[in-house]
Design a protein around this motif. Structure first.
Motif, PDB file in Angstrom:
ATOM      1  N   SER A 118       0.534  -1.114  -0.332  1.00 16.00           N
ATOM      2  CA  SER A 118      -0.171   0.309   0.516  1.00 16.00           C
ATOM      3  C   SER A 118       0.584   1.337   0.059  1.00 16.00           C
ATOM      4  N   ASN A 119       1.954   0.730   0.583  1.00 21.35           N
ATOM      5  CA  ASN A 119       3.329   2.233   0.703  1.00 21.35           C
ATOM      6  C   ASN A 119       3.262   2.638  -0.475  1.00 21.35           C
ATOM      7  N   VAL A 120       4.138   2.006  -1.077  1.00 24.29           N
ATOM      8  CA  VAL A 120       4.516   1.285  -2.454  1.00 24.29           C
ATOM      9  C   VAL A 120       3.718   2.317  -3.610  1.00 24.29           C
ATOM     10  N   CYS A 121       2.677   2.180  -3.803  1.00 23.35           N
ATOM     11  CA  CYS A 121       0.815   2.414  -3.936  1.00 23.35           C
ATOM     12  C   CYS A 121       1.072   3.628  -4.527  1.00 23.35           C
ATOM     13  N   ALA A 122       0.449   4.354  -3.127  1.00 26.03           N
ATOM     14  CA  ALA A 122       0.323   5.565  -2.927  1.00 26.03           C
ATOM     15  C   ALA A 122       1.580   6.056  -2.948  1.00 26.03           C
ATOM     16  N   ASN A 123       3.216   5.957  -2.242  1.00 25.71           N
ATOM     17  CA  ASN A 123       3.728   7.184  -3.192  1.00 25.71           C
ATOM     18  C   ASN A 123       4.037   7.200  -4.758  1.00 25.71           C
ATOM     19  N   LEU A 124       3.931   5.361  -5.541  1.00 24.00           N
ATOM     20  CA  LEU A 124       3.351   6.269  -6.915  1.00 24.00           C
ATOM     21  C   LEU A 124       2.316   7.401  -7.863  1.00 24.00           C
ATOM     22  N   LEU A 125       1.880   7.173  -6.471  1.00 21.07           N
ATOM     23  CA  LEU A 125       0.357   7.683  -6.701  1.00 21.07           C
ATOM     24  C   LEU A 125       1.147   9.164  -6.550  1.00 21.07           C
ATOM     25  N   ARG A 126       1.279   9.610  -5.840  1.00 20.00           N
ATOM     26  CA  ARG A 126       2.006  10.618  -5.518  1.00 20.00           C
ATOM     27  C   ARG A 126       2.892  11.623  -6.210  1.00 20.00           C
ATOM     28  N   ASN A 127       3.223  10.533  -6.924  1.00 18.35           N
ATOM     29  CA  ASN A 127       4.627  11.400  -7.637  1.00 18.35           C
ATOM     30  C   ASN A 127       4.130  11.261  -8.623  1.00 18.35           C
ATOM     31  N   CYS A 128       2.986  10.591  -9.310  1.00 25.10           N
ATOM     32  CA  CYS A 128       2.402  11.222 -10.428  1.00 25.10           C
ATOM     33  C   CYS A 128       1.234  12.525 -10.480  1.00 25.10           C
ATOM     34  N   LEU A 129       1.197  13.214  -9.164  1.00 23.21           N
ATOM     35  CA  LEU A 129       0.176  14.096  -9.740  1.00 23.21           C
ATOM     36  C   LEU A 129       0.809  15.527  -9.935  1.00 23.21           C
ATOM     37  N   LYS A 130       0.343  15.951 -10.625  1.00 20.17           N
ATOM     38  CA  LYS A 130       0.879  17.684 -10.995  1.00 20.17           C
ATOM     39  C   LYS A 130       0.286  18.351  -9.869  1.00 20.17           C
ATOM     40  N   GLU A 131       1.297  19.624 -10.045  1.00 22.08           N
ATOM     41  CA  GLU A 131       1.519  20.363  -9.369  1.00 22.08           C
ATOM     42  C   GLU A 131       0.471  21.597  -9.398  1.00 22.08           C
ATOM     43  N   PRO A 132      -0.469  22.230  -8.012  1.00 19.26           N
ATOM     44  CA  PRO A 132       0.007  21.929  -6.745  1.00 19.26           C
ATOM     45  C   PRO A 132      -0.266  20.281  -5.519  1.00 19.26           C
ATOM     46  N   HIS A 133      -1.504  19.778  -6.624  1.00 16.49           N
ATOM     47  CA  HIS A 133      -1.893  19.066  -5.910  1.00 16.49           C
ATOM     48  C   HIS A 133      -0.703  18.179  -5.260  1.00 16.49           C
ATOM     49  N   LYS A 134       0.469  18.031  -5.953  1.00 18.59           N
ATOM     50  CA  LYS A 134       1.874  16.340  -5.533  1.00 18.59           C
ATOM     51  C   LYS A 134       2.240  17.634  -5.048  1.00 18.59           C
ATOM     52  N   SER A 135       3.467  18.483  -4.628  1.00 18.56           N
ATOM     53  CA  SER A 135       2.993  19.296  -3.023  1.00 18.56           C
ATOM     54  C   SER A 135       2.271  18.916  -1.579  1.00 18.56           C
ATOM     55  N   GLU A 136       1.037  18.550  -1.729  1.00 19.49           N
ATOM     56  CA  GLU A 136       0.198  19.036  -0.649  1.00 19.49           C
ATOM     57  C   GLU A 136      -0.293  17.369  -0.461  1.00 19.49           C
ATOM     58  N   ALA A 137       0.111  16.328  -2.208  1.00 22.03           N
ATOM     59  CA  ALA A 137       0.167  15.731  -0.868  1.00 22.03           C
ATOM     60  C   ALA A 137       1.959  14.758  -0.039  1.00 22.03           C
ATOM     61  N   LEU A 138       2.497  15.108  -0.529  1.00 24.98           N
ATOM     62  CA  LEU A 138       3.540  15.034  -0.535  1.00 24.98           C
ATOM     63  C   LEU A 138       3.806  15.978   0.919  1.00 24.98           C
ATOM     64  N   THR A 139       3.551  16.629   1.532  1.00 23.88           N
ATOM     65  CA  THR A 139       3.343  17.065   2.822  1.00 23.88           C
ATOM     66  C   THR A 139       2.098  16.253   3.692  1.00 23.88           C
ATOM     67  N   ARG A 140       1.612  15.484   3.656  1.00 25.60           N
ATOM     68  CA  ARG A 140       0.595  15.033   3.635  1.00 25.60           C
ATOM     69  C   ARG A 140       1.267  13.330   4.558  1.00 25.60           C
ATOM     70  N   GLU A 141       2.153  12.899   3.867  1.00 24.48           N
ATOM     71  CA  GLU A 141       2.915  11.862   4.491  1.00 24.48           C
ATOM     72  C   GLU A 141       4.021  12.241   5.015  1.00 24.48           C
ATOM     73  N   LYS A 142       4.939  12.638   5.207  1.00 25.44           N
ATOM     74  CA  LYS A 142       5.188  13.256   6.672  1.00 25.44           C
ATOM     75  C   LYS A 142       4.520  12.325   8.082  1.00 25.44           C
ATOM     76  N   VAL A 143       5.154  12.160   9.279  1.00 23.42           N
ATOM     77  CA  VAL A 143       4.326  11.343   9.911  1.00 23.42           C
ATOM     78  C   VAL A 143       5.419  12.232  11.466  1.00 23.42           C
ATOM     79  N   HIS A 144       4.752  12.606  12.676  1.00 24.56           N
ATOM     80  CA  HIS A 144       5.079  13.061  13.385  1.00 24.56           C
ATOM     81  C   HIS A 144       4.680  12.353  14.008  1.00 24.56           C
TER      82      HIS A 144
END
Length: 68
Positions: free
Chosen positions: A22-48
């Motif tokens: 699931s993590n591999v699929c999510a990473n592939l999907l995030r990297n396929c998005l166009k801006e500005p959606h890609k940068s938004e999705a990449l910030t949601r990937e972080k875990v605190h």
């Protein structure tokens, strides 16, 4: 007569867990998005999260960690 080889999900036959797949699929999907959606999705990937070590039955100061 029953088949001896049952259908196995390909992620299991590849030797990974469903969460890893699931993590591999999510990473592939995030990297396929166009801006500005890609940068938004990449910030949601972080875990605190915070982790506290325990000494003599009492928690010590928590360590805040960030993972990507």
């Amino acid at each position: 007569m029953a088949s001896t080889s049952a259908a196995v999900p390909f992620w299991r036959s590849a030797g990974i867990t469903y969460v890893a797949y699931s993590n591999v699929c999510a990473n592939l999907l995030r990297n396929c998005l166009k801006e500005p959606h890609k940068s938004e999705a990449l910030t949601r990937e972080k875990v605190h999260f915070s982790r506290s070590n325990w000494t003599d039955g009492k928690p010590q100061k928590p360590n805040i960690e960030y993972r990507m």
